[in-house]
Design a protein around this motif. Structure first.
Motif, short mmCIF file in Angstrom:
data_model
loop_
_atom_site.label_atom_id
_atom_site.label_comp_id
_atom_site.label_asym_id
_atom_site.label_seq_id
_atom_site.Cartn_x
_atom_site.Cartn_y
_atom_site.Cartn_z
N LEU A 143 0.82 -1.21 0.00
CA LEU A 143 0.00 0.00 0.00
C LEU A 143 0.86 1.26 0.00
O LEU A 143 1.74 1.42 0.85
CB LEU A 143 -0.92 0.01 1.23
N ASN A 144 0.60 2.14 -0.93
CA ASN A 144 1.18 3.48 -0.95
C ASN A 144 0.05 4.48 -0.75
O ASN A 144 -1.09 4.23 -1.16
CB ASN A 144 1.89 3.75 -2.28
N VAL A 145 0.33 5.62 -0.15
CA VAL A 145 -0.72 6.59 0.12
C VAL A 145 -0.27 8.01 -0.17
O VAL A 145 0.93 8.32 -0.14
CB VAL A 145 -1.20 6.52 1.59
N PHE A 146 -1.25 8.85 -0.47
CA PHE A 146 -1.05 10.29 -0.46
C PHE A 146 -1.41 10.79 0.94
O PHE A 146 -2.41 10.35 1.52
CB PHE A 146 -1.97 10.98 -1.47
N ILE A 147 -0.61 11.69 1.48
CA ILE A 147 -0.93 12.38 2.73
C ILE A 147 -1.29 13.81 2.34
O ILE A 147 -0.47 14.53 1.77
CB ILE A 147 0.25 12.36 3.71
N VAL A 148 -2.54 14.19 2.61
CA VAL A 148 -3.05 15.47 2.11
C VAL A 148 -3.46 16.36 3.29
O VAL A 148 -4.26 15.95 4.14
CB VAL A 148 -4.26 15.26 1.17
N VAL A 176 -5.10 9.25 1.34
CA VAL A 176 -5.80 9.03 0.08
C VAL A 176 -5.11 7.90 -0.67
O VAL A 176 -3.89 7.89 -0.81
CB VAL A 176 -5.81 10.31 -0.79
N ALA A 177 -5.92 6.96 -1.13
CA ALA A 177 -5.38 5.85 -1.92
C ALA A 177 -5.12 6.32 -3.35
O ALA A 177 -5.98 7.00 -3.93
CB ALA A 177 -6.35 4.68 -1.92
N PRO A 178 -3.98 5.99 -3.96
CA PRO A 178 -3.69 6.40 -5.34
C PRO A 178 -4.71 5.83 -6.30
O PRO A 178 -5.26 4.75 -6.08
CB PRO A 178 -2.30 5.84 -5.58
#
Length: 312
Positions: A238-243, A310-312
């Protein structure tokens, strides 16, 4: 040794003098600050200090001291506003205080206590209430006026206090408002994060804390950071955006930059102290562009100040 101590005292006094001079030269409200709705400010004042916490505790006195001891000290928990003001020379302490007291009465507050220096309890009294630090707020323990009031509206209790004092010829005042309420459960564990990402592609986190206008993580953020790290450790693919998100207070460009720096601070902490590979984290800041509540209300603004995964 006495000479060394004297030099330190003189240096401290010189620094305090410079700090107070700088504070008295302030002509604009501090960034991100605002008056409490329905109370406002004395004409010609500027906000020198502003702290709002969604949940905090504050000390208020509902009665004057007796024999140097509190009679009705209250520890209030809920959403707390602390707003400090400075007014240029001209008005008296009593004039500023009475204007606040009149406005609070119009707003529905009943008086619990209204007193001047000696009647309140002099210096020990001022040491038993919460004030913002110098230079945000200046309190002369030999010359002040204090007011405390309470109102009930829609089943919710709200307490307000006003402390008015003087520094040289400038009048200083602090308005403190406590909207009583239970703490909201803002803890989101790794399982809830995984569920949110799986169902909606994003999850809002309210357990990440920063001081107003700052992008330095507070220690209270650690439990939520631990859960983010647990999520990523349990799902190594799992990779994520941190917003980062802000409310609408302040300039547009400033909020965009602040929200991005806050997202970057979260990513940096996960990399440094939780050994999450930096390639798994991307950051962005959208400022006020994705509200989940109305920015016209304190409740809505609190919802809008958040960090999301946020999931890519």
């Amino acid at each position: 040794m006495l000479m060394s101590m004297s030099r330190r005292i003189l240096a401290a006094l010189a620094l305090l003098s410079l700090t107070l001079t700088a504070a008295s030269a302030q002509t604009r409200d501090v960034a991100g600050s605002r008056d409490y709705p329905g109370i406002g400010r004395f004409a010609g004042s500027v906000i020198t200090g502003y702290v709002m916490k969604d949940f905090d505790a504050v000390r208020m006195q509902a009665a004057a001291f007796r024999d140097g001891q509190p009679v009705d000290a209250r520890r209030l928990e809920g959403r707390v506003f602390r707003i400090a003001y400075r007014t240029n020379p001209g008005p008296s302490i009593l004039e500023v205080s009475r204007n606040f007291e009149t406005q609070l009465a119009k707003a529905g507050f009943e008086t619990l206590l209204a007193c001047d220096t000696d009647a309140c309890g002099a210096i020990p009294f001022t040491e038993a209430i919460d004030t913002l630090p110098v230079p945000q707020m200046w309190v002369d323990g030999f010359n002040y006026r204090y007011y405390a009031g309470r109102k009930t509206e829609g089943g919710r209790e709200t307490f307000a206090s006003v402390l008015v004092s003087q520094n040289n010829q400038d009048i200083t005042a602090q308005v403190t408002v406590a909207e009583l309420g239970a703490i909201a459960n803002k803890m989101v564990d790794a399982a809830a994060m995984a569920k949110g990402l799986g169902e909606t592609g994003h999850i809002a986190l309210y357990g990440i804390y920063f001081d107003t206008d700052k992008a330095v993580l507070k220690p209270e953020s650690r439990p939520t950071l631990e859960q983010i790290a647990k999520l990523l450790t349990n799902q190594p693919q799992l990779n994520v955006f941190i917003v980062g998100h802000t409310d609408s207070q302040g300039a547009y460009e400033y909020n965009l930059d602040l929200s991005k720096r806050r997202a970057e601070a979260v990513a940096a902490e996960l990399v440094k102290n939780f050994r999450i590979a930096p390639t798994r984290l991307r950051t962005a800041g959208v400022g006020l562009l994705a509200p989940v509540g109305p920015n016209a209300t304190d409740t809505g603004r609190a919802l809008n100040r958040r960090v999301e995964l946020v999931a890519p």
